[in-house]
Design a protein around this motif. Structure first.
Motif, PDB file in Angstrom:
ATOM      1  N   TRP A 197      61.985 -69.299  19.329  1.00 58.50           N
ATOM      2  CA  TRP A 197      61.471 -70.616  18.976  1.00 58.50           C
ATOM      3  C   TRP A 197      62.488 -71.288  18.062  1.00 58.50           C
ATOM      4  CZ3 TRP A 197      57.917 -73.343  21.269  1.00 58.50           C
ATOM      5  CH2 TRP A 197      57.419 -74.491  20.642  1.00 58.50           C
ATOM      6  N   THR A 198      62.615 -72.621  18.166  1.00 57.83           N
ATOM      7  CA  THR A 198      63.704 -73.281  17.444  1.00 57.83           C
ATOM      8  C   THR A 198      63.279 -73.966  16.146  1.00 57.83           C
ATOM      9  OG1 THR A 198      63.344 -75.262  18.773  1.00 57.83           O
ATOM     10  CG2 THR A 198      65.008 -73.711  19.553  1.00 57.83           C
ATOM     11  N   ASP A 199      62.001 -74.227  15.973  1.00 54.89           N
ATOM     12  CA  ASP A 199      61.609 -74.986  14.769  1.00 54.89           C
ATOM     13  C   ASP A 199      60.269 -74.522  14.259  1.00 54.89           C
ATOM     14  OD1 ASP A 199      61.321 -76.767  12.762  1.00 54.89           O
ATOM     15  OD2 ASP A 199      60.930 -78.497  14.023  1.00 54.89           O
ATOM     16  N   PRO A 200      60.186 -73.611  13.337  1.00 57.97           N
ATOM     17  CA  PRO A 200      61.288 -72.916  12.674  1.00 57.97           C
ATOM     18  C   PRO A 200      61.963 -71.912  13.617  1.00 57.97           C
ATOM     19  CG  PRO A 200      59.179 -72.031  11.961  1.00 57.97           C
ATOM     20  CD  PRO A 200      58.877 -73.202  12.835  1.00 57.97           C
ATOM     21  N   TYR A 202      62.726 -68.636  15.154  1.00 64.13           N
ATOM     22  CA  TYR A 202      62.229 -67.265  15.261  1.00 64.13           C
ATOM     23  C   TYR A 202      63.103 -66.512  16.256  1.00 64.13           C
ATOM     24  CZ  TYR A 202      57.943 -68.102  12.667  1.00 64.13           C
ATOM     25  OH  TYR A 202      57.044 -68.375  11.675  1.00 64.13           O
ATOM     26  N   PHE A 227      62.746 -56.275   9.709  1.00 63.43           N
ATOM     27  CA  PHE A 227      61.721 -57.069   9.037  1.00 63.43           C
ATOM     28  C   PHE A 227      60.345 -56.540   9.416  1.00 63.43           C
ATOM     29  CE2 PHE A 227      65.371 -59.855   9.478  1.00 63.43           C
ATOM     30  CZ  PHE A 227      65.471 -60.390   8.216  1.00 63.43           C
ATOM     31  N   ASP A 228      59.333 -56.963   8.651  1.00 68.35           N
ATOM     32  CA  ASP A 228      57.968 -56.540   8.967  1.00 68.35           C
ATOM     33  C   ASP A 228      57.544 -57.044  10.338  1.00 68.35           C
ATOM     34  OD1 ASP A 228      57.765 -55.281   6.579  1.00 68.35           O
ATOM     35  OD2 ASP A 228      56.833 -56.973   5.537  1.00 68.35           O
ATOM     36  N   GLN A 229      57.882 -58.309  10.608  1.00 67.70           N
ATOM     37  CA  GLN A 229      57.456 -58.862  11.888  1.00 67.70           C
ATOM     38  C   GLN A 229      58.456 -58.524  12.978  1.00 67.70           C
ATOM     39  OE1 GLN A 229      58.354 -60.714   9.318  1.00 67.70           O
ATOM     40  NE2 GLN A 229      56.907 -62.344   8.877  1.00 67.70           N
ATOM     41  N   TYR A 231      59.205 -60.479  15.348  1.00 70.07           N
ATOM     42  CA  TYR A 231      59.964 -61.704  15.583  1.00 70.07           C
ATOM     43  C   TYR A 231      60.075 -62.472  14.274  1.00 70.07           C
ATOM     44  CZ  TYR A 231      58.810 -60.354  20.296  1.00 70.07           C
ATOM     45  OH  TYR A 231      58.665 -59.622  21.455  1.00 70.07           O
ATOM     46  N   ALA A 233      61.314 -64.984  11.177  1.00 72.90           N
ATOM     47  CA  ALA A 233      61.879 -66.322  11.025  1.00 72.90           C
ATOM     48  C   ALA A 233      63.184 -66.194  10.255  1.00 72.90           C
ATOM     49  CB  ALA A 233      60.910 -67.219  10.260  1.00 72.90           C
ATOM     50  N   LEU A 234      64.213 -66.915  10.704  1.00 72.41           N
ATOM     51  CA  LEU A 234      65.498 -66.837  10.011  1.00 72.41           C
ATOM     52  C   LEU A 234      65.921 -68.216   9.526  1.00 72.41           C
ATOM     53  CD1 LEU A 234      67.624 -64.451  12.239  1.00 72.41           C
ATOM     54  CD2 LEU A 234      66.226 -63.906  10.262  1.00 72.41           C
ATOM     55  N   THR A 235      66.791 -68.213   8.524  1.00 67.95           N
ATOM     56  CA  THR A 235      67.360 -69.482   8.052  1.00 67.95           C
ATOM     57  C   THR A 235      68.698 -69.708   8.739  1.00 67.95           C
ATOM     58  OG1 THR A 235      68.473 -68.341   6.268  1.00 67.95           O
ATOM     59  CG2 THR A 235      66.317 -69.283   5.779  1.00 67.95           C
ATOM     60  N   TYR A 238      71.349 -67.502   7.237  1.00 68.49           N
ATOM     61  CA  TYR A 238      71.292 -66.122   7.713  1.00 68.49           C
ATOM     62  C   TYR A 238      72.016 -66.001   9.053  1.00 68.49           C
ATOM     63  CZ  TYR A 238      69.281 -61.440   8.144  1.00 68.49           C
ATOM     64  OH  TYR A 238      69.119 -60.085   8.237  1.00 68.49           O
TER      65      TYR A 238
ATOM     66  N   SER B  26      71.582 -65.870   1.986  1.00 67.87           N
ATOM     67  CA  SER B  26      71.955 -64.655   2.704  1.00 67.87           C
ATOM     68  C   SER B  26      73.335 -64.146   2.299  1.00 67.87           C
ATOM     69  CB  SER B  26      71.939 -64.919   4.199  1.00 67.87           C
ATOM     70  OG  SER B  26      70.670 -65.378   4.581  1.00 67.87           O
ATOM     71  N   PHE B 104      55.642 -80.792  19.877  1.00 64.23           N
ATOM     72  CA  PHE B 104      55.789 -79.368  20.168  1.00 64.23           C
ATOM     73  C   PHE B 104      55.002 -78.953  21.403  1.00 64.23           C
ATOM     74  CE2 PHE B 104      56.701 -78.958  15.501  1.00 64.23           C
ATOM     75  CZ  PHE B 104      58.041 -78.698  15.697  1.00 64.23           C
ATOM     76  N   TYR B 116      66.193 -85.719  17.320  1.00 67.17           N
ATOM     77  CA  TYR B 116      65.173 -84.686  17.330  1.00 67.17           C
ATOM     78  C   TYR B 116      63.839 -85.333  16.956  1.00 67.17           C
ATOM     79  CZ  TYR B 116      63.036 -80.181  16.444  1.00 67.17           C
ATOM     80  OH  TYR B 116      62.218 -79.085  16.476  1.00 67.17           O
ATOM     81  N   GLY B 174      55.173 -69.261  20.028  1.00 70.71           N
ATOM     82  CA  GLY B 174      56.096 -70.135  19.322  1.00 70.71           C
ATOM     83  C   GLY B 174      55.419 -71.422  18.877  1.00 70.71           C
ATOM     84  N   LYS B 177      53.384 -70.881  15.870  1.00 70.62           N
ATOM     85  CA  LYS B 177      54.202 -70.781  14.656  1.00 70.62           C
ATOM     86  C   LYS B 177      54.636 -72.154  14.194  1.00 70.62           C
ATOM     87  CE  LYS B 177      55.629 -66.068  15.302  1.00 70.62           C
ATOM     88  NZ  LYS B 177      56.512 -65.164  16.015  1.00 70.62           N
ATOM     89  N   PHE B 181      53.936 -73.866  10.593  1.00 70.10           N
ATOM     90  CA  PHE B 181      54.973 -74.512   9.798  1.00 70.10           C
ATOM     91  C   PHE B 181      54.531 -75.903   9.385  1.00 70.10           C
ATOM     92  CE2 PHE B 181      58.303 -77.681   9.797  1.00 70.10           C
ATOM     93  CZ  PHE B 181      59.114 -77.220   8.797  1.00 70.10           C
ATOM     94  N   GLU B 188      63.455 -75.862   5.249  1.00 71.94           N
ATOM     95  CA  GLU B 188      64.542 -75.234   5.975  1.00 71.94           C
ATOM     96  C   GLU B 188      65.341 -76.213   6.828  1.00 71.94           C
ATOM     97  OE1 GLU B 188      66.255 -72.735   5.697  1.00 71.94           O
ATOM     98  OE2 GLU B 188      67.312 -72.804   7.598  1.00 71.94           O
ATOM     99  N   PRO B 305      64.661 -63.781   4.532  1.00 72.13           N
ATOM    100  CA  PRO B 305      65.500 -64.924   4.204  1.00 72.13           C
ATOM    101  C   PRO B 305      64.767 -66.262   4.330  1.00 72.13           C
ATOM    102  CG  PRO B 305      65.892 -64.261   6.461  1.00 72.13           C
ATOM    103  CD  PRO B 305      64.880 -63.305   5.908  1.00 72.13           C
ATOM    104  N   ALA B 306      63.742 -66.343   5.194  1.00 72.70           N
ATOM    105  CA  ALA B 306      63.223 -67.674   5.501  1.00 72.70           C
ATOM    106  C   ALA B 306      62.353 -68.243   4.387  1.00 72.70           C
ATOM    107  CB  ALA B 306      62.431 -67.631   6.811  1.00 72.70           C
TER     108      ALA B 306
END
Lengths: 305, 335
Positions: A197-200, A202, A227-229, A231, A233-235, A238, B26, B104, B116, B174, B177, B181, B188, B305-306
């Motif tokens: 997924w792109t936003d956020p 994953y 990680f715990d999950q 999938y 979420a990354l920044t 990262y 990071s 979305f 976007y 997705g 999620k 968010f 972010e 990190p997120a």
């Protein structure tokens, strides 16, 4: 619609109850053919399941598991599918049972002896409720490709189709072995990042089966941290630090639109610089089933063009 | 005297948290590499790039959004003369969520002409919902605060219900999620190209209300008395409405609806600076920015990190402080 459903179900139940009473009245003696033959086994979560007899009517709560059943069982024993199940093609002949939220009445109306599922598909609360209603749920979990093969063999054992299951698992194992041989000892394994997924953002984490698929191909999941999950979420930072060679998750055009236009900073990663951005077939990537090797072969074509 | 001191302390704390925040990420970075990134910037050095293009805009966005929400909360509380008011009273938050979620879930293309769309539709959603609420709260050529409050609650619930329906019907994890968010917020997606919009809206609003602070304080006495004292109640209310919808709209469109800041920071401001302080609005903005910076830093330190969704942190750390504030005997909402 729902009303009709319920009414239909009630009439159905009434009909079956009458039928049962009739049968009982006719031949009371033939009732207990297999007492003492209770089958007991454990699923991958360590839960104990008891069955009165070998299951004759089964269904799965996940598309991958449905694929497994079709590959192993007599198709007549598979009595239903979920709305997401679309493979193999003959699956469309089976009635649909909603798995989210679980349509308990429909499940009861179809009366499966056993439902197959994999970890995380339905909440445990639902599993317990189904157990109370007399429908046991058998749950598998997979961290590696080998786990999927073991899962096939377990299904074969439960369904009395050991030969088919073991044969399938062994031939798939053979293919995996060949793939491993072909890509053994890569000097610099490719670092692959797969986004879901792109936003956020994953991504496929270290504890997903993708890690093992890549390992078989002599490559690595760029996400090495656990990680715990599954999938996480990354920044952006990262991902800059990971600097993957290959990015999976969409065609270059699509990711340009939905990903890089939003995160232009990520154009610095090697995968973007070297145009190594690929779309994978969602059904193959996401389903730990009999097509798992097909999925690895697809990845192979992308990683070693 | 002590008010000036509070200002200086707030500014110093903002600077300190900014410097601390620049070090968290990071890549391992100390003060030296941060100084290096600013004074010897090398675009090919990924660490420099991350500090200047990812960390700094994120911190500044947190600062701006925190300040915006606190500032708008103060305005709303003054306008409806109610201690429970917050910037989302006009339905901005749920409108923005609905707008973003529509994108979305595929009702609108994710990118149109290279732009976007989720933030754009979030902004649109916020404005449309606000317009409907204002229309409902407007009667006999007057804005009626109580009616506005009720309309806000009702329309927000409707938008939230639609988001709920779409979420329930969603076919992929997705999407779920993405909804999470959008219901709890995050910084972010901050970038130098996004930052100017909320920042410009906030700065213009701060300048405008530098001239209206006095009117605002008198408004706390009630509309009738304010009118008698020469305040143009109707015009002031419209100014507040327009400002709040634009500033909150931009904040929410860039970062998601972050709760609680707009409710508590105005109270903190009044507790520290008095209910009718001359520069309450400015102080409120500073404190809101500082609070948000701290929350963002915490969220990233606790859960790298997120980072945890920022709305969770603002509530966790905001509520105890708020309770303490309420239990103080000498705190009153209006004079």
């Amino acid at each position: 619609m729902k009303q009709n459903h319920t009414l239909y179900f009630r009439l159905n139940r009434l009909f079956y109850t009458c039928l049962l009473l009739l049968l009982l009245a006719c031949n009371g003696k033939k009732q207990e053919p297999a007492t003492g033959q209770v089958i007991v086994f454990r699923d991958d979560l360590g839960r104990e399941l008891k069955l009165q007899h070998q299951p004759k009517r089964v269904m799965a709560f996940s598309p991958a598991m449905t694929e497994m059943l079709f590959a192993i069982c007599d198709t007549a024993t598979i009595i239903a599918r979920t709305p997401q199940c679309d493979y193999p093609t003959q699956v469309v002949t089976k009635p649909i049972v909603s798995n989210y939220p679980v349509d308990y009445e429909q499940v009861l109306a179809l009366k499966p002896d056993l439902i197959f599922s994999s970890e995380g598909i339905v909440p445990m609360e639902v599993v317990e409720k189904l157990k109370e209603l007399g429908v046991p749920v058998y749950i598998q979990k997979y961290r590696t490709v080998e786990d999927v093969f073991k899962g096939m063999e377990a299904i074969g054992k439960i369904m009395g189709r050991e030969q088919q299951a073991n044969h399938l698992a062994d031939s798939l194992r053979q293919q995996v072995k060949q793939l491993e041989q072909r890509h053994k000892g890569q000097a610099r394994p490719q670092q692959v990042l797969a986004i879901t997924w792109t936003d956020p953002i994953y991504v496929y984490g270290q504890n997903t089966i993708l890690t093992d698929k890549l390992h078989i191909l002599g490559a690595q999941n760029a996400v090495q941290e656990v990680f715990d999950q599954p999938y996480p979420a990354l920044t952006r930072e990262y991902i800059l630090k990971l600097n993957p060679n290959v990015l999976l998750g969409g065609s270059p055009e699509k990711l340009e639109q939905t990903f890089f236009s939003q995160y232009p900073e990520l154009r610095k990663i090697k995968a973007y610089q070297n145009h190594r951005i690929y779309a994978v077939t969602g059904n193959l990537m996401e389903r730990p089933g009999p097509r798992v090797v097909e999925s690895i072969l697809e990845l192979e074509r992308l990683l070693y063009p | 005297m002590s008010r000036t001191l509070y200002f200086i302390v707030a500014l110093l704390l903002i600077l300190i948290v900014l410097v601390l925040g620049l070090q968290v990420g990071s890549f391992d970075t100390g003060l030296a590499s941060i100084a290096d990134a600013f004074f010897n910037y090398n675009p090919d050095n990924t660490i420099h790039y991350a500090i200047v293009h990812l960390r700094l805009p994120r911190l500044l966005l947190a600062l701006v959004v925190g300040a915006s929400l606190a500032f708008c909360g103060y305005l709303m509380q003054a306008m409806v003369n109610n201690a429970l008011a917050d910037p989302y009273l006009l339905g901005t938050a749920s409108g923005a969520s609905l707008g973003a979620v529509l994108v979305f879930f595929g009702f609108v293309d994710v990118a149109i002409a290279g732009f976007y769309m989720p933030p754009v539709f979030a902004l649109l959603g916020a404005f449309i919902v606000t317009l409907v609420v204002v229309r409902l709260g407007y009667r006999k050529r007057q804005l009626i605060p109580a009616q506005l409050l009720l309309a806000g609650v009702a329309i927000s619930s409707l938008a939230t219900a639609i988001v709920g329906l779409l979420t329930f019907l969603s076919d992929s994890e997705g999407k779920l999620k993405a909804v999470i968010f959008w219901s709890m917020g995050s910084f972010e997606r901050a970038s130098w190209s996004l930052l100017p919009y909320p920042a410009a809206a906030l700065i213009l609003a701060l300048i405008l209300f530098a001239f209206l602070q006095k009117q605002l304080n008198i408004l706390l006495l009630g509309a009738d008395r304010a009118q008698a004292l020469g305040v143009q109640v109707v015009k002031t209310r419209w100014a507040i409405l327009a400002t709040v919808s634009v500033v909150t709209g931009f904040a929410v469109a860039t970062s998601g609806p972050i709760g609680f800041v707009g409710l508590i920071v105005p109270h903190v401001t009044r507790a520290l600076m008095g209910t009718t302080g001359k520069s309450n609005l400015l102080f409120c903005a500073f404190t809101g920015g500082l609070f948000m910076l701290l929350c963002d830093l915490l969220s990233r330190v606790i859960y790298p990190p997120a980072g945890l969704p920022i709305g969770i942190i603002t509530s966790f750390f905001g509520v105890p402080f708020f309770v303490y504030l309420l239990s103080r005997k000498n705190y009153k909402f209006s004079s």
